[in-house]
Scaffold this active site. Structure first.
Site, PDB file in Angstrom:
ATOM      1  N   HIS A   1      -8.400  -3.568   9.310  1.00  0.00           N
ATOM      2  CA  HIS A   1      -8.210  -2.509   8.309  1.00  0.00           C
ATOM      3  C   HIS A   1      -8.507  -2.986   6.891  1.00  0.00           C
ATOM      4  O   HIS A   1      -8.668  -2.179   5.984  1.00  0.00           O
ATOM      5  CB  HIS A   1      -6.811  -1.889   8.412  1.00  0.00           C
ATOM      6  CG  HIS A   1      -5.698  -2.695   7.835  1.00  0.00           C
ATOM      7  ND1 HIS A   1      -4.791  -3.396   8.605  1.00  0.00           N
ATOM      8  CD2 HIS A   1      -5.309  -2.906   6.553  1.00  0.00           C
ATOM      9  CE1 HIS A   1      -3.904  -3.984   7.823  1.00  0.00           C
ATOM     10  NE2 HIS A   1      -4.202  -3.710   6.570  1.00  0.00           N
TER      11      HIS A   1
ATOM     12  N   GLN B   1       2.771  -5.097   1.054  1.00  0.00           N
ATOM     13  CA  GLN B   1       1.435  -4.771   0.564  1.00  0.00           C
ATOM     14  C   GLN B   1       0.760  -5.976  -0.067  1.00  0.00           C
ATOM     15  O   GLN B   1       1.359  -6.709  -0.842  1.00  0.00           O
ATOM     16  CB  GLN B   1       1.505  -3.640  -0.463  1.00  0.00           C
ATOM     17  CG  GLN B   1       1.822  -2.289   0.141  1.00  0.00           C
ATOM     18  CD  GLN B   1       1.945  -1.230  -0.939  1.00  0.00           C
ATOM     19  OE1 GLN B   1       2.092  -1.534  -2.112  1.00  0.00           O
ATOM     20  NE2 GLN B   1       1.877   0.022  -0.527  1.00  0.00           N
ATOM     21  N   GLY B   2      -0.504  -6.165   0.276  1.00  0.00           N
ATOM     22  CA  GLY B   2      -1.259  -7.296  -0.236  1.00  0.00           C
ATOM     23  C   GLY B   2      -1.223  -8.500   0.685  1.00  0.00           C
ATOM     24  O   GLY B   2      -1.959  -9.456   0.493  1.00  0.00           O
ATOM     25  N   ASP B   3      -0.337  -8.445   1.709  1.00  0.00           N
ATOM     26  CA  ASP B   3      -0.237  -9.551   2.664  1.00  0.00           C
ATOM     27  C   ASP B   3      -1.082  -9.312   3.912  1.00  0.00           C
ATOM     28  O   ASP B   3      -1.255 -10.220   4.728  1.00  0.00           O
ATOM     29  CB  ASP B   3       1.223  -9.753   3.091  1.00  0.00           C
ATOM     30  CG  ASP B   3       2.094 -10.218   1.942  1.00  0.00           C
ATOM     31  OD1 ASP B   3       1.628 -11.057   1.152  1.00  0.00           O
ATOM     32  OD2 ASP B   3       3.238  -9.747   1.831  1.00  0.00           O
ATOM     33  N   SER B   4      -1.588  -8.097   4.095  1.00  0.00           N
ATOM     34  CA  SER B   4      -2.394  -7.762   5.266  1.00  0.00           C
ATOM     35  C   SER B   4      -3.455  -8.805   5.547  1.00  0.00           C
ATOM     36  O   SER B   4      -4.059  -9.369   4.634  1.00  0.00           O
ATOM     37  CB  SER B   4      -3.120  -6.429   5.041  1.00  0.00           C
ATOM     38  OG  SER B   4      -2.394  -5.350   5.548  1.00  0.00           O
TER      39      SER B   4
ATOM     40  N   ASP C   1      -6.329  -4.562  15.608  1.00  0.00           N
ATOM     41  CA  ASP C   1      -6.534  -4.772  14.168  1.00  0.00           C
ATOM     42  C   ASP C   1      -6.965  -6.217  13.887  1.00  0.00           C
ATOM     43  O   ASP C   1      -6.225  -7.009  13.296  1.00  0.00           O
ATOM     44  CB  ASP C   1      -5.242  -4.425  13.426  1.00  0.00           C
ATOM     45  CG  ASP C   1      -5.427  -4.280  11.925  1.00  0.00           C
ATOM     46  OD1 ASP C   1      -6.591  -4.228  11.479  1.00  0.00           O
ATOM     47  OD2 ASP C   1      -4.406  -4.211  11.210  1.00  0.00           O
TER      48      ASP C   1
END
Length: 253
Positions: free
Chosen positions: A69, A205-208, A114
């Site tokens: 993603h 958020q931002g760690d994906s 993913d």
């Protein structure tokens, strides 16, 4: 299912995502602490036009692994990977992406499969701050309750900027059956969950795309979850062991 999902890249830059952000208790790796890249030398910052959007992990001198993603549907030319630094926007070395291979079964709606591979145009120069993370074998299991470490540069406030210094947090692996009950379905064999019933520690958020490491191996890729560190909702990661054969067939690793 759609309403329960929030992808853990920076929402404003989450490539290929049409899902709205959900409310969050915090906007960074929650309950963690600052980390030194020497202890997590496989950690990468995935950048789009020079700005951090996701994490990734070094799996060979020429390949990195991240979440689909973060990159699905986009050209490799817009991405680079920064290696060997605890600071998100400076230091280390920058490597232009030359090829992106997202898993062909990746499903934006369910966030299943993913996984994405990124090949770099110039190899990573391995050393004390840059190293390859070990991968599990196909189907290798991780015992429930096993402590795992998540690292990344998640945002420091809801809807805010990414952390400038690498963060780390330790969370226990949660059984898929328990995780599936928590989310009311949607947890597949391609997913692994980790977190505390009481909440308080999680990726955000931002760690994906970043690493979940247990037993010295890359067991998961930060993928999605309900908020961040909320009680009874563990973080959901892409289970690397179920994609091991796919990784090898596409990268040779």
């Amino acid at each position: 299912m759609l309403k329960a999902v929030v992808l853990l890249c920076l929402v404003a830059s989450c490539l290929g995502s049409a899902l709205p952000p959900r409310p969050r208790l915090d906007g960074r790796i929650v309950g963690g602490s600052s980390a030194d890249i020497k202890n997590f030398p496989y950690q990468l910052s995935l950048q789009s036009w020079g700005s951090h959007i996701c994490g990734a992990s070094i799996i060979s001198e020429n390949w990195a692994l991240t979440a689909a993603h973060c990159v699905s549907g986009s050209s490799a030319s817009r991405f680079s990977l920064r290696a060997g630094t605890s600071t998100r926007g400076s230091g280390g070395s920058v490597h232009q992406a030359s090829q992106i291979i997202a898993h062909p079964n990746y499903d934006l709606r369910t966030i299943d499969y993913d996984y994405a591979l990124i090949k770099v145009s110039s190899p990573f120069s391995l050393g004390s701050n840059v190293a390859i993370v070990a991968l599990p074998s196909q189907g290798e299991a991780v015992a429930d309750g096993t402590n795992s470490v998540v690292t990344g540069w998640g945002s420091t406030s809801e809807g805010g900027w990414s952390a400038s210094t690498l963060q780390q947090v330790t969370v226990p692996v949660v059984s898929n059956s328990e995780c599936n009950s928590a989310y009311g379905g949607g947890i597949t064999d391609r997913m692994i969950c980790a977190g505390y019933t009481a909440g308080g520690k999680d990726a955000c958020q931002g760690d994906s795309g970043g690493p979940l490491v247990a037993n010295g191996k890359l067991q998961g890729i930060v993928s999605w979850g309900y908020g961040c560190a909320q009680p009874n909702y563990p973080g959901v990661y892409s289970r690397v062991a179920t994609a091991r054969d796919w990784i090898k067939s596409n990268s040779g690793i």
